[in-house]
Design an enzyme around this catalytic site. Structure first.
Site, mmCIF file in Angstrom:
data_model
loop_
_atom_site.group_PDB
_atom_site.id
_atom_site.type_symbol
_atom_site.label_atom_id
_atom_site.label_comp_id
_atom_site.label_asym_id
_atom_site.label_seq_id
_atom_site.Cartn_x
_atom_site.Cartn_y
_atom_site.Cartn_z
ATOM 1 N N LYS A 32 0.832 -1.211 0.000
ATOM 2 C CA LYS A 32 0.000 0.000 0.000
ATOM 3 C C LYS A 32 0.867 1.261 0.000
ATOM 4 O O LYS A 32 0.630 2.193 -0.759
ATOM 5 C CB LYS A 32 -0.924 0.039 1.225
ATOM 6 C CG LYS A 32 -1.852 -1.154 1.350
ATOM 7 C CD LYS A 32 -2.752 -1.048 2.560
ATOM 8 C CE LYS A 32 -2.031 -1.042 3.903
ATOM 9 N NZ LYS A 32 -1.276 -2.254 4.218
ATOM 10 N N ARG A 107 -9.938 0.653 8.057
ATOM 11 C CA ARG A 107 -9.545 -0.712 8.386
ATOM 12 C C ARG A 107 -10.655 -1.472 9.103
ATOM 13 O O ARG A 107 -10.488 -2.647 9.412
ATOM 14 C CB ARG A 107 -8.348 -0.656 9.331
ATOM 15 C CG ARG A 107 -7.019 -0.903 8.674
ATOM 16 C CD ARG A 107 -6.030 -0.768 9.797
ATOM 17 N NE ARG A 107 -4.767 -1.386 9.603
ATOM 18 C CZ ARG A 107 -3.716 -0.803 9.052
ATOM 19 N NH1 ARG A 107 -3.816 0.378 8.527
ATOM 20 N NH2 ARG A 107 -2.569 -1.428 9.010
ATOM 21 N N ARG A 146 11.887 -5.263 4.876
ATOM 22 C CA ARG A 146 11.594 -3.842 4.624
ATOM 23 C C ARG A 146 12.517 -2.913 5.413
ATOM 24 O O ARG A 146 12.797 -3.130 6.584
ATOM 25 C CB ARG A 146 10.147 -3.534 5.019
ATOM 26 C CG ARG A 146 9.866 -2.029 4.993
ATOM 27 C CD ARG A 146 8.436 -1.687 5.081
ATOM 28 N NE ARG A 146 7.801 -2.164 6.288
ATOM 29 C CZ ARG A 146 6.495 -2.136 6.482
ATOM 30 N NH1 ARG A 146 5.706 -1.654 5.547
ATOM 31 N NH2 ARG A 146 5.967 -2.591 7.595
ATOM 32 N N ARG A 179 11.103 -0.865 11.068
ATOM 33 C CA ARG A 179 10.041 -0.469 12.000
ATOM 34 C C ARG A 179 9.962 -1.432 13.182
ATOM 35 O O ARG A 179 10.050 -2.650 12.987
ATOM 36 C CB ARG A 179 8.688 -0.459 11.260
ATOM 37 C CG ARG A 179 8.468 0.821 10.512
ATOM 38 C CD ARG A 179 7.270 0.834 9.628
ATOM 39 N NE ARG A 179 6.076 0.152 10.118
ATOM 40 C CZ ARG A 179 4.955 0.052 9.406
ATOM 41 N NH1 ARG A 179 4.893 0.604 8.190
ATOM 42 N NH2 ARG A 179 3.920 -0.582 9.881
ATOM 43 N N ARG A 190 -0.235 -8.676 13.331
ATOM 44 C CA ARG A 190 -0.827 -7.698 12.403
ATOM 45 C C ARG A 190 -1.547 -8.397 11.254
ATOM 46 O O ARG A 190 -2.610 -7.964 10.819
ATOM 47 C CB ARG A 190 0.266 -6.761 11.868
ATOM 48 C CG ARG A 190 0.702 -5.733 12.900
ATOM 49 C CD ARG A 190 2.029 -5.090 12.556
ATOM 50 N NE ARG A 190 2.060 -4.463 11.270
ATOM 51 C CZ ARG A 190 3.163 -4.316 10.525
ATOM 52 N NH1 ARG A 190 4.336 -4.757 10.964
ATOM 53 N NH2 ARG A 190 3.099 -3.720 9.366
HETATM 54 P P1 AP5 Z 1 4.898 -1.547 1.881
HETATM 55 O O1 AP5 Z 1 4.567 -0.736 0.695
HETATM 56 O O2 AP5 Z 1 5.626 -0.888 2.999
HETATM 57 O O3 AP5 Z 1 3.579 -2.287 2.412
HETATM 58 P P2 AP5 Z 1 2.341 -1.712 3.221
HETATM 59 O O4 AP5 Z 1 1.141 -2.403 2.701
HETATM 60 O O5 AP5 Z 1 2.343 -0.214 3.204
HETATM 61 O O6 AP5 Z 1 2.706 -2.259 4.659
HETATM 62 P P3 AP5 Z 1 2.533 -1.645 6.108
HETATM 63 O O7 AP5 Z 1 3.262 -2.572 7.033
HETATM 64 O O8 AP5 Z 1 2.924 -0.201 6.165
HETATM 65 O O9 AP5 Z 1 1.022 -1.789 6.323
HETATM 66 P P4 AP5 Z 1 0.319 -1.924 7.636
HETATM 67 O O10 AP5 Z 1 -1.058 -1.824 7.155
HETATM 68 O O11 AP5 Z 1 0.613 -3.067 8.506
HETATM 69 O O12 AP5 Z 1 0.965 -0.733 8.508
HETATM 70 P P5 AP5 Z 1 0.480 0.717 8.821
HETATM 71 O O13 AP5 Z 1 1.677 1.567 8.852
HETATM 72 O O14 AP5 Z 1 -0.672 1.104 7.974
HETATM 73 O O15 AP5 Z 1 5.724 -2.825 1.372
HETATM 74 C C1 AP5 Z 1 6.267 -3.752 2.284
HETATM 75 C C2 AP5 Z 1 7.634 -4.246 1.775
HETATM 76 O O16 AP5 Z 1 7.442 -4.983 0.575
HETATM 77 C C3 AP5 Z 1 8.605 -3.109 1.407
HETATM 78 O O17 AP5 Z 1 9.893 -3.514 1.762
HETATM 79 C C4 AP5 Z 1 8.472 -2.966 -0.120
HETATM 80 O O18 AP5 Z 1 9.691 -2.532 -0.717
HETATM 81 C C5 AP5 Z 1 8.132 -4.400 -0.531
HETATM 82 N N1 AP5 Z 1 7.187 -4.467 -1.663
HETATM 83 C C6 AP5 Z 1 6.069 -3.705 -1.862
HETATM 84 N N2 AP5 Z 1 5.425 -4.111 -2.977
HETATM 85 C C7 AP5 Z 1 6.135 -5.161 -3.480
HETATM 86 C C8 AP5 Z 1 5.969 -6.005 -4.627
HETATM 87 N N3 AP5 Z 1 4.925 -5.871 -5.464
HETATM 88 N N4 AP5 Z 1 6.889 -6.964 -4.844
HETATM 89 C C9 AP5 Z 1 7.940 -7.128 -3.990
HETATM 90 N N5 AP5 Z 1 8.158 -6.343 -2.898
HETATM 91 C C10 AP5 Z 1 7.258 -5.380 -2.645
HETATM 92 O O19 AP5 Z 1 -0.110 0.526 10.296
HETATM 93 C C11 AP5 Z 1 0.749 0.296 11.415
HETATM 94 C C12 AP5 Z 1 -0.090 0.221 12.681
HETATM 95 O O20 AP5 Z 1 -0.791 1.472 12.897
HETATM 96 C C13 AP5 Z 1 -1.204 -0.828 12.674
HETATM 97 O O21 AP5 Z 1 -0.738 -2.104 13.053
HETATM 98 C C14 AP5 Z 1 -2.200 -0.239 13.675
HETATM 99 O O22 AP5 Z 1 -1.755 -0.447 15.005
HETATM 100 C C15 AP5 Z 1 -2.102 1.258 13.398
HETATM 101 N N6 AP5 Z 1 -3.074 1.713 12.378
HETATM 102 C C16 AP5 Z 1 -2.798 2.224 11.150
HETATM 103 N N7 AP5 Z 1 -3.932 2.549 10.496
HETATM 104 C C17 AP5 Z 1 -4.943 2.234 11.329
HETATM 105 C C18 AP5 Z 1 -6.352 2.295 11.204
HETATM 106 N N8 AP5 Z 1 -6.934 2.761 10.086
HETATM 107 N N9 AP5 Z 1 -7.106 1.863 12.261
HETATM 108 C C19 AP5 Z 1 -6.532 1.396 13.389
HETATM 109 N N10 AP5 Z 1 -5.195 1.291 13.561
HETATM 110 C C20 AP5 Z 1 -4.409 1.698 12.542
#
Ligand code: AP5
Length: 234
Positions: A32, A107, A146, A179, A190
């Protein structure tokens, strides 16, 4: 990050003329952030990532950051009320007038309903909800490799998207870090939380005819091309 493929350029030019309100759904590590950053830059619209916003609040030790800390560190969702208030405030800022890519929000179904209300009050509506479909095995492989830039938030992967120089961001030269919520035990939690609490959001948007499934297992460029095609068809 990077330049557009020649074939994508006419689509990007056309999409820049539209107001686009896009939600990216997908498990932790599905891509994402990677896709959201790239699309926002190309389409010249805001990238609103709830996880990035929460991490900024954490770093600045704001009341939102303090309320979110325990949840983030153990891989649970931050309570809806906290996240909805944060996103509502963000969507009221001027840079969202031309369009937004929402990454990581909504979410839960209550968050999705709140988003409908926020957008309706602004006379905006969602263009598309893209679900990046990726298996749990691939999610774990991606999260494990990552690295993220401390300064600009650019995302890298040791194997799939390595920086030119180890430990240093290609874009701003900032330091790359892993992270804390990418620890193996938190990664697994997660992913479990995603399947339990966010899958109903997919059904919510499917019922409303907004959902497009994207094969998130493909490489970064191929996923990007699928997203552009889905936006062009929306
Ligand atoms: P990346 O692009 O970083 O993936 P991502 O989907 O953004 O992963 P996140 O871990 O950021 O998502 P998340 O939803 O767990 O975390 P968030 O920060 O939102 O890609 C991942 C890796 O893969 C990278 O190394 C990249 O280079 C590689 N990659 C990408 N695409 C690829 C491909 N096609 N092929 C190969 N490699 C690839 O949330 C963190 C925390 O915040 C949550 O756990 C929760 O506690 C809280 N939170 C956030 N939003 C909310 C919400 N709306 N409600 C409640 N709590 C929330």
């Amino acid at each position: 990050m990077g330049t557009a493929y020649k074939l994508d350029e006419p689509i990007i030019a056309h999409l820049r003329q539209k107001k686009l309100y896009i939600v990216l759904l997908g498990g932790p590590g599905s891509g994402k952030g990677t896709q959201g950053q790239k699309l926002a830059e190309e389409l010249q619209i805001a990238h609103v990532a709830s996880g990035d916003l929460l991490r900024e609040h954490l770093a600045q030790e704001t009341p939102i950051g303090r309320a979110a800390q325990t949840y983030i560190s153990c891989g649970e969702l931050v309570p809806d009320g906290v996240v909805i208030a944060m996103i509502r405030e963000r969507l009221e800022r001027a840079d969202t007038a031309k369009g937004v890519i929402l990454d990581g929000f909504p979410r839960t179904v209550p968050q999705a309903k709140a988003l409908d209300e926020i957008l309706a009050a602004q006379a905006r509506k969602l263009t598309l909800v893209a679900d990046l479909k990726v298996s749990p095995e691939t999610l774990l492989a991606r999260l494990g490799g990552r690295w993220t830039c401390r300064e600009c938030g650019a995302v890298y992967h040791v194997l799939y998207q390595p920086p030119r120089e180890r430990g240093k961001c290609d874009i701003c030269g900032g330091e790359l870090y892993q992270r804390p919520d990418d620890r193996p035990e938190v990664q697994k939690r997660r992913i479990a939380v995603y399947f339990a609490q966010t899958l109903p959001v997919i059904a919510y948007y499917k019922e409303r005819g907004l959902l497009v499934e994207i094969d998130g297992e493909r490489d970064i460029a191929a996923v990007h091309t699928q997203l552009l095609a889905a936006l062009e068809a929306a």
